[in-house]
Motif scaffolding. Structure first.
Motif, mmCIF file in Angstrom:
data_model
loop_
_atom_site.group_PDB
_atom_site.id
_atom_site.type_symbol
_atom_site.label_atom_id
_atom_site.label_comp_id
_atom_site.label_asym_id
_atom_site.label_seq_id
_atom_site.Cartn_x
_atom_site.Cartn_y
_atom_site.Cartn_z
ATOM 1 N N UNK A 37 0.846 -1.209 0.000
ATOM 2 C CA UNK A 37 0.000 0.000 0.000
ATOM 3 C C UNK A 37 0.872 1.248 0.000
ATOM 4 N N UNK A 38 1.937 1.242 0.792
ATOM 5 C CA UNK A 38 2.843 2.393 0.832
ATOM 6 C C UNK A 38 3.519 2.596 -0.526
ATOM 7 N N UNK A 39 3.943 1.506 -1.162
ATOM 8 C CA UNK A 39 4.573 1.590 -2.481
ATOM 9 C C UNK A 39 3.609 2.180 -3.507
ATOM 10 N N UNK A 40 2.380 1.668 -3.541
ATOM 11 C CA UNK A 40 1.396 2.157 -4.506
ATOM 12 C C UNK A 40 1.051 3.624 -4.259
ATOM 13 N N UNK A 41 0.961 4.008 -3.006
ATOM 14 C CA UNK A 41 0.674 5.412 -2.690
ATOM 15 C C UNK A 41 1.817 6.303 -3.171
ATOM 16 N N UNK A 42 3.053 5.885 -2.927
ATOM 17 C CA UNK A 42 4.204 6.665 -3.374
ATOM 18 C C UNK A 42 4.264 6.725 -4.900
ATOM 19 N N UNK A 43 4.031 5.593 -5.556
ATOM 20 C CA UNK A 43 4.106 5.551 -7.020
ATOM 21 C C UNK A 43 3.066 6.473 -7.656
ATOM 22 N N UNK A 44 1.879 6.518 -7.091
ATOM 23 C CA UNK A 44 0.848 7.416 -7.612
ATOM 24 C C UNK A 44 1.156 8.872 -7.287
#
Length: 79
Positions: A37-44
């Motif tokens: 979730x943290x990775x996806x939030x950062x990527x977006x």
């Protein structure tokens, strides 16, 4: 995606009580999901996802142009 896969494997091992994962605390087992979730939030947030999508679209566009040029007998440009 790797983090999500790891989380699913760890969750299955914990649920089925297989191996050393059976005695791990739940927060260790669920931590790959939080990292995903943290990775996806950062990527977006950073635009990484959009940049990768644009690169893929540009590569498809260039391949289509090169194919059209080859069919016309023109050598495609080298990058």
């Amino acid at each position: 995606m790797y983090l999500l896969g790891l989380g699913i494997v760890l969750l299955a091992l914990k649920y089925l009580e297989i191996g050393p994962v059976a005695v791990w605390e739940w927060w260790w087992v669920l931590s790959p999901f939080a990292a995903a979730v943290a990775w996806w939030a950062w990527a977006d947030w950073s635009g990484y996802t959009k940049k990768k999508a644009m690169q893929k679209e540009d590569a498809r566009k260039q391949a289509r142009i090169d194919k059209s040029r080859e069919s016309l007998g023109i050598k495609p440009r080298k990058r």
